[in-house]
Motif scaffolding. Structure first.
Motif, PDB file in Angstrom:
ATOM      1  N   ALA A 109      -0.676  24.143  66.960  1.00  0.00           N
ATOM      2  CA  ALA A 109       0.368  24.546  67.932  1.00  0.00           C
ATOM      3  C   ALA A 109      -0.098  24.441  69.562  1.00  0.00           C
ATOM      4  N   ILE A 110      -1.331  24.605  69.735  1.00  0.00           N
ATOM      5  CA  ILE A 110      -2.055  24.179  71.268  1.00  0.00           C
ATOM      6  C   ILE A 110      -2.010  22.636  71.244  1.00  0.00           C
ATOM      7  N   LEU A 111      -2.503  21.810  70.551  1.00  0.00           N
ATOM      8  CA  LEU A 111      -2.425  20.506  70.860  1.00  0.00           C
ATOM      9  C   LEU A 111      -1.086  20.068  70.682  1.00  0.00           C
ATOM     10  N   GLY A 112      -0.305  20.385  69.723  1.00  0.00           N
ATOM     11  CA  GLY A 112       1.152  19.709  69.781  1.00  0.00           C
ATOM     12  C   GLY A 112       1.904  20.088  70.971  1.00  0.00           C
ATOM     13  N   LEU A 113       1.837  21.170  71.443  1.00  0.00           N
ATOM     14  CA  LEU A 113       2.581  21.725  72.885  1.00  0.00           C
ATOM     15  C   LEU A 113       1.910  20.934  73.743  1.00  0.00           C
ATOM     16  N   GLY A 191      12.935  20.518  71.344  1.00  0.00           N
ATOM     17  CA  GLY A 191      13.111  21.684  72.135  1.00  0.00           C
ATOM     18  C   GLY A 191      13.108  21.770  73.659  1.00  0.00           C
ATOM     19  N   ILE A 192      12.017  21.012  74.387  1.00  0.00           N
ATOM     20  CA  ILE A 192      12.266  20.849  75.593  1.00  0.00           C
ATOM     21  C   ILE A 192      13.385  20.136  76.141  1.00  0.00           C
ATOM     22  N   ALA A 222      12.677  26.428  75.231  1.00  0.00           N
ATOM     23  CA  ALA A 222      12.468  25.412  73.992  1.00  0.00           C
ATOM     24  C   ALA A 222      11.516  26.069  72.910  1.00  0.00           C
ATOM     25  N   VAL A 223      10.687  26.791  72.871  1.00  0.00           N
ATOM     26  CA  VAL A 223       9.946  27.244  72.037  1.00  0.00           C
ATOM     27  C   VAL A 223      11.008  28.144  71.138  1.00  0.00           C
ATOM     28  N   ARG A 224      11.523  29.124  71.743  1.00  0.00           N
ATOM     29  CA  ARG A 224      12.771  29.755  70.902  1.00  0.00           C
ATOM     30  C   ARG A 224      13.806  29.172  70.000  1.00  0.00           C
ATOM     31  N   ARG A 225      14.003  27.832  70.685  1.00  0.00           N
ATOM     32  CA  ARG A 225      14.829  27.316  69.821  1.00  0.00           C
ATOM     33  C   ARG A 225      14.352  26.343  68.611  1.00  0.00           C
ATOM     34  N   VAL A 226      12.950  26.274  68.425  1.00  0.00           N
ATOM     35  CA  VAL A 226      12.311  25.342  67.733  1.00  0.00           C
ATOM     36  C   VAL A 226      11.549  26.269  66.594  1.00  0.00           C
ATOM     37  N   VAL A 227      11.625  27.517  66.707  1.00  0.00           N
ATOM     38  CA  VAL A 227      10.741  28.403  66.100  1.00  0.00           C
ATOM     39  C   VAL A 227      11.239  28.253  64.490  1.00  0.00           C
ATOM     40  N   PRO A 228      12.289  28.205  63.936  1.00  0.00           N
ATOM     41  CA  PRO A 228      12.526  27.855  62.356  1.00  0.00           C
ATOM     42  C   PRO A 228      11.738  26.413  62.189  1.00  0.00           C
ATOM     43  N   ALA A 229      12.095  25.476  63.028  1.00  0.00           N
ATOM     44  CA  ALA A 229      11.313  23.949  62.576  1.00  0.00           C
ATOM     45  C   ALA A 229       9.887  24.544  62.518  1.00  0.00           C
ATOM     46  N   LEU A 230       9.436  24.917  63.574  1.00  0.00           N
ATOM     47  CA  LEU A 230       7.835  25.131  63.661  1.00  0.00           C
ATOM     48  C   LEU A 230       7.442  26.137  62.293  1.00  0.00           C
ATOM     49  N   MET A 231       8.195  27.136  61.854  1.00  0.00           N
ATOM     50  CA  MET A 231       7.886  27.864  60.567  1.00  0.00           C
ATOM     51  C   MET A 231       8.007  27.008  59.369  1.00  0.00           C
ATOM     52  N   ASN A 232       8.703  26.009  59.347  1.00  0.00           N
ATOM     53  CA  ASN A 232       8.852  24.815  58.176  1.00  0.00           C
ATOM     54  C   ASN A 232       7.605  24.340  58.314  1.00  0.00           C
ATOM     55  N   ASP A 233       7.111  23.583  59.262  1.00  0.00           N
ATOM     56  CA  ASP A 233       5.653  23.027  59.291  1.00  0.00           C
ATOM     57  C   ASP A 233       4.662  23.835  59.041  1.00  0.00           C
ATOM     58  N   PHE A 296      22.366  33.507  65.205  1.00  0.00           N
ATOM     59  CA  PHE A 296      23.176  34.584  65.731  1.00  0.00           C
ATOM     60  C   PHE A 296      22.794  34.893  67.186  1.00  0.00           C
ATOM     61  N   HIS A 297      21.656  34.570  67.604  1.00  0.00           N
ATOM     62  CA  HIS A 297      21.032  35.358  68.825  1.00  0.00           C
ATOM     63  C   HIS A 297      20.456  34.068  69.594  1.00  0.00           C
ATOM     64  N   GLY A 298      20.282  32.869  69.314  1.00  0.00           N
ATOM     65  CA  GLY A 298      19.406  32.032  70.042  1.00  0.00           C
ATOM     66  C   GLY A 298      20.454  31.277  71.016  1.00  0.00           C
ATOM     67  N   ALA A 299      19.823  30.208  71.532  1.00  0.00           N
ATOM     68  CA  ALA A 299      20.448  29.552  72.624  1.00  0.00           C
ATOM     69  C   ALA A 299      21.587  28.732  72.147  1.00  0.00           C
ATOM     70  N   GLY A 300      21.535  28.405  70.713  1.00  0.00           N
ATOM     71  CA  GLY A 300      22.624  27.340  70.391  1.00  0.00           C
ATOM     72  C   GLY A 300      23.953  28.481  70.322  1.00  0.00           C
ATOM     73  N   GLY A 301      24.152  29.525  70.627  1.00  0.00           N
ATOM     74  CA  GLY A 301      25.425  30.241  70.431  1.00  0.00           C
ATOM     75  C   GLY A 301      25.572  30.885  69.186  1.00  0.00           C
ATOM     76  N   HIS A 302      26.876  31.779  69.100  1.00  0.00           N
ATOM     77  CA  HIS A 302      26.941  32.546  67.928  1.00  0.00           C
ATOM     78  C   HIS A 302      27.429  31.724  66.884  1.00  0.00           C
ATOM     79  N   LEU A 303      27.262  32.222  65.655  1.00  0.00           N
ATOM     80  CA  LEU A 303      28.003  31.514  64.360  1.00  0.00           C
ATOM     81  C   LEU A 303      29.191  32.148  64.229  1.00  0.00           C
TER      82      LEU A 303
END
Length: 303
Positions: A109-113, A191-192, A222-233, A296-303
């Motif tokens: 996480a540190i090196l990737g960021l 995300g950035i 940026a981090v909030r938007r990519v949390v699901p992708a980071l969890m998959n990694d 539902f609550h992220g920056a991408g809008g409501h579903l």
């Protein structure tokens, strides 16, 4: 002349029945009928899904159980006694995999960021940083993880670097960090770059420097938007931590291999696989929950 208040249940000027505002809401007969229909459809769908699943599982069990080689396969891969005997050693190796995953996840996480920030920094002065980050990402995304493990695990100890451990566990962890940080860097970069430029402009207009804008405005979004992708990694890292077994590290897979070598019964591999699945499935379900929550609550809008 002032009109007298109408009593609940009386008939109004238009002929409609007047109800009190304090009366509880009661669904109409049509709404109750619709709710009952939806409930019946839900129960019917659940029953059909359960029946079809059981039928399919029964067909698979019957097909496999009736095959001529099933008794031998059952003895070789699904021996209960062998599973019980090998379980402690495999579980001890799995604990090593978990520790490797946790330590590597923080470093990744540190090196990737850091790499993502280097790739997105603007200006000609920062060109060497962008060039290095781009070359790093391209290199380690192009190399298979297994090849990186072999190169570092067998080649790096020969350098005899002072102050650097020469253990296979250390270099195996380094290979995981180097490979996964390239993928995580691209996730962070996406995300950035998804943050609208107006966010940066607004922050700079308020007097924030470039670093303050990145820290307080861009990165939190940026981090909030990519949390699901980071969890998959993270789920993938948990599985790939078992690849360090190729360097001789006694993790869950290597422990299963040692147990198998005594009598050529492959049940320990099944035990190791079951333990990995028991770790992966909860993490995958948690990832799905986070993704739904972000939807539902992220920056991408409501579903």
């Amino acid at each position: 002349m002032q009109d007298s208040p109408q009593q609940p249940g009386s008939t109004g000027p238009t002929g409609s029945t007047v109800t009190s505002v304090d009366d509880p809401w009661v669904p109409s007969a049509l709404e109750q009928e619709r709710a009952a229909y939806r409930s019946a459809r839900t129960r019917r769908s659940a029953l059909v899904a359960t029946a079809s699943t059981l039928a399919m599982l029964g067909a698979v069990v019957a097909l496999v159980g009736s095959s001529p080689g099933w008794p031998r396969v059952k003895e070789t891969f699904f021996s209960w006694g062998k599973a019980v005997d090998s379980f402690p050693a495999v579980l001890d190796g799995l604990w090593l995999n978990i520790r490797v995953m946790l330590v590597c996840a923080v470093l990744i996480a540190i090196l990737g960021l850091t790499l993502a920030v280097m790739r997105t920094v603007r200006g000609p002065v920062a060109f060497p940083l962008r060039l290095f980050a781009t070359a790093y990402v391209d290199l380690f995304r192009g190399l298979p993880l297994l090849l990186v493990l072999f190169l570092l695990g067998f080649g790096a100890p020969a350098l005899q670097l002072s102050g650097v451990p020469n253990s296979a566990l250390f270099w195996g962890g380094c290979a995981l960090v180097l490979s996964y940080s390239a993928y995580v860097a691209e996730v962070f970069r996406a995300g950035i770059e998804s943050v609208h430029p107006s966010q940066r402009a607004a922050a700079r207009s308020l007097g924030l420097s470039y670093g303050q804008t990145l820290r307080h405005v861009v990165l939190p979004q940026a981090v909030r938007r990519v949390v699901p992708a980071l969890m998959n990694d993270l789920v993938s890292l948990q599985k790939d931590s078992g690849l360090i077994a190729v360097l001789g590290v006694i993790d869950a897979i290597r422990a299963a291999q040692i147990e198998t070598a005594s009598d050529f019964n492959y049940t320990p591999y099944v035990v190791a696989g079951a333990l990995f699945v028991c770790l992966t499935i909860p993490m995958a379900r948690f990832t799905d929950w986070v993704a739904r929550r972000q939807g539902f609550h992220g920056a991408g809008g409501h579903l």
